[in-house]
Design a protein around this motif. Sequence first.
Motif, mmCIF file in Angstrom:
data_model
loop_
_atom_site.group_PDB
_atom_site.id
_atom_site.type_symbol
_atom_site.label_atom_id
_atom_site.label_comp_id
_atom_site.label_asym_id
_atom_site.label_seq_id
_atom_site.Cartn_x
_atom_site.Cartn_y
_atom_site.Cartn_z
ATOM 1 N N VAL A 1 31.422 46.348 9.275
ATOM 2 C CA VAL A 1 31.392 45.949 7.873
ATOM 3 C C VAL A 1 30.117 46.467 7.220
ATOM 4 O O VAL A 1 29.179 46.879 7.906
ATOM 5 N N GLU B 1 27.842 38.477 0.382
ATOM 6 C CA GLU B 1 28.887 39.309 -0.220
ATOM 7 C C GLU B 1 29.016 38.897 -1.678
ATOM 8 O O GLU B 1 29.047 37.707 -1.995
ATOM 9 N N ASP C 1 36.532 38.355 0.804
ATOM 10 C CA ASP C 1 35.209 37.728 0.890
ATOM 11 C C ASP C 1 35.284 36.255 1.283
ATOM 12 O O ASP C 1 34.520 35.793 2.131
ATOM 13 N N LYS D 1 36.354 37.839 5.590
ATOM 14 C CA LYS D 1 34.975 38.069 6.032
ATOM 15 C C LYS D 1 34.307 36.770 6.458
ATOM 16 O O LYS D 1 33.496 36.771 7.387
#
Length: 188
Positions: free
Chosen positions: A83, A111, A121, A125
Motif C-alpha cells: 500500500v 488515509e 479507506d 484498509k
Amino acid sequence: MSIKVKKPSRLWTYEELTAKTGETNQPTELWDGEVIMPAAPSFQHQEVSHRLEEALREWIRKNNLGIVAHAPLDVVLASRRVVQPDILFISNSRRDIISDVIRGAPDLVVEVVSPGTWRRDYVDKKALYEQFGVQEYWIVDPEAHMIEVQVLKKSTYQLLGRFIFGTRARSALLEGFEVSVDAIIRGD
C-alpha cells in the motif's frame, strides 16, 4: 441475476512488479497480488494531507520520536500486499523496517478519503492495517468534515474518536499530539 467479476489477468508479487515496472510516481498498490492504480489525488486531497503531515512532522521532529513520510512510498506488508498510505509514522525503535521502501507495518498510518475511496479507506484498509498491526489509523474525511482515529488494542481497532469541526483530533500513540480538525480540513 448473477454478476460475473472479471479476474485480473495476472497476480503479482511486489518483487515481480518492481522488476517489470521500476520506479514510478503513479499511485500503485498490490491487493492480494492484483495491481490497483487509482487516479492521482485531487488538489484538495493533497492540501489536507500536506497540512496534517506538516503538523505531525513538526511534532515528531520536536520530540525526536522517529520518521514521518508520505505517498507515494511503498509499504510492503507482504509479498502480495503493498500500500501507499497518504502519511505514515515510524518510531525510532522500528527504523529497521526502513530500506529503499518500508518493509513492515508503520506505527501510525493516515488515509485521506477521496471521492470513490470511502469503502477502501473505512473498510478494506482499516482491516488490512489492523491485520498487520498498525498501532494507530487516522481516516481524514474532508467531505464528512471529520477525522476518525482508531487505536489497536489486543489486535483489534478500537475507536478513539470521531473528531468533527470545532474539535481537536488527538493521538493515543503519540501522547500530546493533537490537531484542529478545522485547520486540517479547511486550512483555518
